[in-house]
Design a protein around this motif. Structure first.
Motif, PDB file in Angstrom:
ATOM      1  N   ALA A 131       0.825  -1.209   0.000  1.00  0.00           N
ATOM      2  CA  ALA A 131       0.000   0.000   0.000  1.00  0.00           C
ATOM      3  C   ALA A 131       0.859   1.259   0.000  1.00  0.00           C
ATOM      4  CB  ALA A 131      -0.903   0.002   1.230  1.00  0.00           C
ATOM      5  N   LYS A 132       0.322   2.303  -0.614  1.00  0.00           N
ATOM      6  CA  LYS A 132       0.910   3.641  -0.625  1.00  0.00           C
ATOM      7  C   LYS A 132       2.296   3.705  -1.254  1.00  0.00           C
ATOM      8  CE  LYS A 132      -1.828   5.165   3.266  1.00  0.00           C
ATOM      9  NZ  LYS A 132      -1.866   5.734   4.591  1.00  0.00           N
ATOM     10  N   MET A 133       2.555   2.844  -2.238  1.00  0.00           N
ATOM     11  CA  MET A 133       3.816   2.912  -2.970  1.00  0.00           C
ATOM     12  C   MET A 133       3.651   3.913  -4.113  1.00  0.00           C
ATOM     13  SD  MET A 133       6.006   0.008  -4.994  1.00  0.00           S
ATOM     14  CE  MET A 133       6.385  -0.885  -3.493  1.00  0.00           C
ATOM     15  N   LYS A 134       4.596   4.822  -4.239  1.00  0.00           N
ATOM     16  CA  LYS A 134       4.555   5.799  -5.324  1.00  0.00           C
ATOM     17  C   LYS A 134       5.018   5.142  -6.610  1.00  0.00           C
ATOM     18  CE  LYS A 134       5.287   9.647  -2.232  1.00  0.00           C
ATOM     19  NZ  LYS A 134       6.181  10.710  -1.794  1.00  0.00           N
ATOM     20  N   LEU A 135       4.438   5.592  -7.717  1.00  0.00           N
ATOM     21  CA  LEU A 135       4.866   5.126  -9.026  1.00  0.00           C
ATOM     22  C   LEU A 135       4.590   6.199 -10.064  1.00  0.00           C
ATOM     23  CD1 LEU A 135       2.343   2.594 -10.495  1.00  0.00           C
ATOM     24  CD2 LEU A 135       2.103   3.359  -8.177  1.00  0.00           C
ATOM     25  N   THR A 136       5.263   6.071 -11.185  1.00  0.00           N
ATOM     26  CA  THR A 136       5.013   6.973 -12.304  1.00  0.00           C
ATOM     27  C   THR A 136       4.816   6.139 -13.558  1.00  0.00           C
ATOM     28  OG1 THR A 136       7.391   7.255 -12.715  1.00  0.00           O
ATOM     29  CG2 THR A 136       6.296   8.962 -11.405  1.00  0.00           C
ATOM     30  N   LEU A 137       3.999   6.666 -14.432  1.00  0.00           N
ATOM     31  CA  LEU A 137       3.794   6.083 -15.754  1.00  0.00           C
ATOM     32  C   LEU A 137       4.351   7.075 -16.763  1.00  0.00           C
ATOM     33  CD1 LEU A 137       2.455   4.041 -17.745  1.00  0.00           C
ATOM     34  CD2 LEU A 137       0.440   5.526 -17.659  1.00  0.00           C
ATOM     35  N   THR A 138       5.305   6.634 -17.558  1.00  0.00           N
ATOM     36  CA  THR A 138       5.809   7.450 -18.658  1.00  0.00           C
ATOM     37  C   THR A 138       5.141   6.946 -19.926  1.00  0.00           C
ATOM     38  OG1 THR A 138       7.918   7.765 -17.541  1.00  0.00           O
ATOM     39  CG2 THR A 138       7.848   8.264 -19.902  1.00  0.00           C
ATOM     40  N   THR A 139       4.434   7.851 -20.602  1.00  0.00           N
ATOM     41  CA  THR A 139       3.653   7.474 -21.773  1.00  0.00           C
ATOM     42  C   THR A 139       4.507   7.474 -23.030  1.00  0.00           C
ATOM     43  OG1 THR A 139       2.971   9.736 -22.279  1.00  0.00           O
ATOM     44  CG2 THR A 139       1.611   8.510 -20.697  1.00  0.00           C
ATOM     45  N   GLN A 140       3.934   6.968 -24.115  1.00  0.00           N
ATOM     46  CA  GLN A 140       4.668   6.868 -25.371  1.00  0.00           C
ATOM     47  C   GLN A 140       5.032   8.239 -25.923  1.00  0.00           C
ATOM     48  OE1 GLN A 140       1.433   7.091 -25.433  1.00  0.00           O
ATOM     49  NE2 GLN A 140       0.852   8.006 -27.337  1.00  0.00           N
ATOM     50  N   TYR A 196       5.547   2.082 -23.153  1.00  0.00           N
ATOM     51  CA  TYR A 196       5.302   2.779 -21.896  1.00  0.00           C
ATOM     52  C   TYR A 196       6.275   2.241 -20.847  1.00  0.00           C
ATOM     53  CZ  TYR A 196       0.870   4.354 -23.879  1.00  0.00           C
ATOM     54  OH  TYR A 196      -0.080   4.939 -24.671  1.00  0.00           O
ATOM     55  N   CYS A 197       6.400   2.984 -19.742  1.00  0.00           N
ATOM     56  CA  CYS A 197       7.217   2.519 -18.623  1.00  0.00           C
ATOM     57  C   CYS A 197       6.527   2.849 -17.310  1.00  0.00           C
ATOM     58  CB  CYS A 197       8.599   3.181 -18.649  1.00  0.00           C
ATOM     59  SG  CYS A 197       9.653   2.683 -17.263  1.00  0.00           S
ATOM     60  N   LEU A 198       6.385   1.846 -16.475  1.00  0.00           N
ATOM     61  CA  LEU A 198       5.933   2.042 -15.096  1.00  0.00           C
ATOM     62  C   LEU A 198       7.163   2.007 -14.207  1.00  0.00           C
ATOM     63  CD1 LEU A 198       2.753  -0.187 -14.709  1.00  0.00           C
ATOM     64  CD2 LEU A 198       2.906   2.281 -14.356  1.00  0.00           C
ATOM     65  N   ARG A 199       7.355   3.047 -13.412  1.00  0.00           N
ATOM     66  CA  ARG A 199       8.439   3.058 -12.427  1.00  0.00           C
ATOM     67  C   ARG A 199       7.806   2.966 -11.039  1.00  0.00           C
ATOM     68  NH1 ARG A 199      13.745   6.727 -12.276  1.00  0.00           N
ATOM     69  NH2 ARG A 199      14.298   5.043 -13.694  1.00  0.00           N
ATOM     70  N   PHE A 200       8.170   1.921 -10.327  1.00  0.00           N
ATOM     71  CA  PHE A 200       7.704   1.679  -8.973  1.00  0.00           C
ATOM     72  C   PHE A 200       8.821   2.111  -8.019  1.00  0.00           C
ATOM     73  CE2 PHE A 200       5.597  -1.264 -11.760  1.00  0.00           C
ATOM     74  CZ  PHE A 200       4.301  -1.327 -11.283  1.00  0.00           C
ATOM     75  N   TYR A 201       8.524   3.049  -7.133  1.00  0.00           N
ATOM     76  CA  TYR A 201       9.511   3.545  -6.173  1.00  0.00           C
ATOM     77  C   TYR A 201       9.470   2.647  -4.933  1.00  0.00           C
ATOM     78  CZ  TYR A 201       9.930   7.449  -9.307  1.00  0.00           C
ATOM     79  OH  TYR A 201      10.166   8.215 -10.425  1.00  0.00           O
ATOM     80  N   THR A 202      10.257   1.593  -4.964  1.00  0.00           N
ATOM     81  CA  THR A 202      10.194   0.518  -3.981  1.00  0.00           C
ATOM     82  C   THR A 202      10.970   0.799  -2.694  1.00  0.00           C
ATOM     83  OG1 THR A 202      12.055  -0.567  -5.083  1.00  0.00           O
ATOM     84  CG2 THR A 202       9.841  -1.240  -5.747  1.00  0.00           C
ATOM     85  N   LYS A 203      11.978   1.661  -2.754  1.00  0.00           N
ATOM     86  CA  LYS A 203      12.894   1.828  -1.621  1.00  0.00           C
ATOM     87  C   LYS A 203      12.179   2.221  -0.331  1.00  0.00           C
ATOM     88  CE  LYS A 203      17.176   4.034  -0.181  1.00  0.00           C
ATOM     89  NZ  LYS A 203      18.294   4.895  -0.612  1.00  0.00           N
ATOM     90  N   ASP A 204      11.395   3.301  -0.357  1.00  0.00           N
ATOM     91  CA  ASP A 204      10.732   3.759   0.876  1.00  0.00           C
ATOM     92  C   ASP A 204       9.824   2.678   1.460  1.00  0.00           C
ATOM     93  OD1 ASP A 204      12.005   6.193   0.707  1.00  0.00           O
ATOM     94  OD2 ASP A 204      10.262   7.261  -0.097  1.00  0.00           O
ATOM     95  N   SER A 216      13.242  -2.893   6.610  1.00  0.00           N
ATOM     96  CA  SER A 216      14.491  -2.255   7.049  1.00  0.00           C
ATOM     97  C   SER A 216      15.629  -2.351   6.044  1.00  0.00           C
ATOM     98  CB  SER A 216      14.967  -2.837   8.395  1.00  0.00           C
ATOM     99  OG  SER A 216      13.968  -2.684   9.371  1.00  0.00           O
ATOM    100  N   GLN A 217      15.351  -2.808   4.841  1.00  0.00           N
ATOM    101  CA  GLN A 217      16.384  -2.889   3.810  1.00  0.00           C
ATOM    102  C   GLN A 217      15.750  -2.973   2.434  1.00  0.00           C
ATOM    103  OE1 GLN A 217      18.749  -6.356   4.664  1.00  0.00           O
ATOM    104  NE2 GLN A 217      16.983  -7.482   5.402  1.00  0.00           N
ATOM    105  N   ALA A 218      16.519  -2.501   1.453  1.00  0.00           N
ATOM    106  CA  ALA A 218      16.034  -2.535   0.067  1.00  0.00           C
ATOM    107  C   ALA A 218      17.231  -2.537  -0.873  1.00  0.00           C
ATOM    108  CB  ALA A 218      15.146  -1.330  -0.218  1.00  0.00           C
ATOM    109  N   PHE A 219      17.332  -3.542  -1.691  1.00  0.00           N
ATOM    110  CA  PHE A 219      18.411  -3.607  -2.672  1.00  0.00           C
ATOM    111  C   PHE A 219      18.074  -2.773  -3.907  1.00  0.00           C
ATOM    112  CE2 PHE A 219      20.702  -5.853  -6.141  1.00  0.00           C
ATOM    113  CZ  PHE A 219      21.983  -5.596  -5.712  1.00  0.00           C
ATOM    114  N   TYR A 220      16.809  -2.736  -4.286  1.00  0.00           N
ATOM    115  CA  TYR A 220      16.364  -2.009  -5.470  1.00  0.00           C
ATOM    116  C   TYR A 220      15.638  -0.731  -5.048  1.00  0.00           C
ATOM    117  CZ  TYR A 220      17.168  -6.545  -7.610  1.00  0.00           C
ATOM    118  OH  TYR A 220      17.727  -7.724  -8.017  1.00  0.00           O
TER     119      TYR A 220
END
Length: 108
Positions: A19-28, A56-64, A71-75
């Motif tokens: 829940a509450k993960m930020k993401l962006t969609l970059t369109t064509q 298209y590209c979906l970027r999922f901001y997984t770190k936060d 307590s850890q994130a490789f990506y």
């Protein structure tokens, strides 16, 4: 037939939606649309965008998310590039994450 897009993020370590993960969609055409998963880890916040065939590209901001839950994130983020086709109907792009791995597939 119109083209539509949704996504879903699941935390495979906890067995729960992310829940509450930020993401962006970059369109064509280079537009960037900001969004966030809901309490069920789903995202359909670009439902009013007029999708055209293209890449298209979906970027999922997984770190936060991963740091706050594990307590850890490789990506720090995961990019998923995909191509929508004319009359392709609905596309669903799920992301399965853990602190040290991820996978995706074309869902339904």
């Amino acid at each position: 037939m119109s083209i539509s897009l949704s996504s879903h993020v699941l935390d495979t370590t906890l067995g729960k939606p992310a829940a509450k993960m930020k993401l962006t969609l970059t369109t064509q055409d280079g537009q960037i649309i900001h969004a966030q998963t809901d309490s069920d880890g789903r995202c359909n916040q670009w439902q009013y965008y007029d999708f055209k065939a293209g890449e298209y590209c979906l970027r999922f901001y997984t770190k936060d998310y991963l740091i706050s839950h594990h307590s850890q994130a490789f990506y720090p983020f995961v990019d998923i590039h995909f191509e929508l086709t004319e009359n392709g109907g609905h596309y669903h792009v799920p992301l399965l994450i853990s602190p040290f791995g991820f996978s995706s597939y074309r869902g339904s």
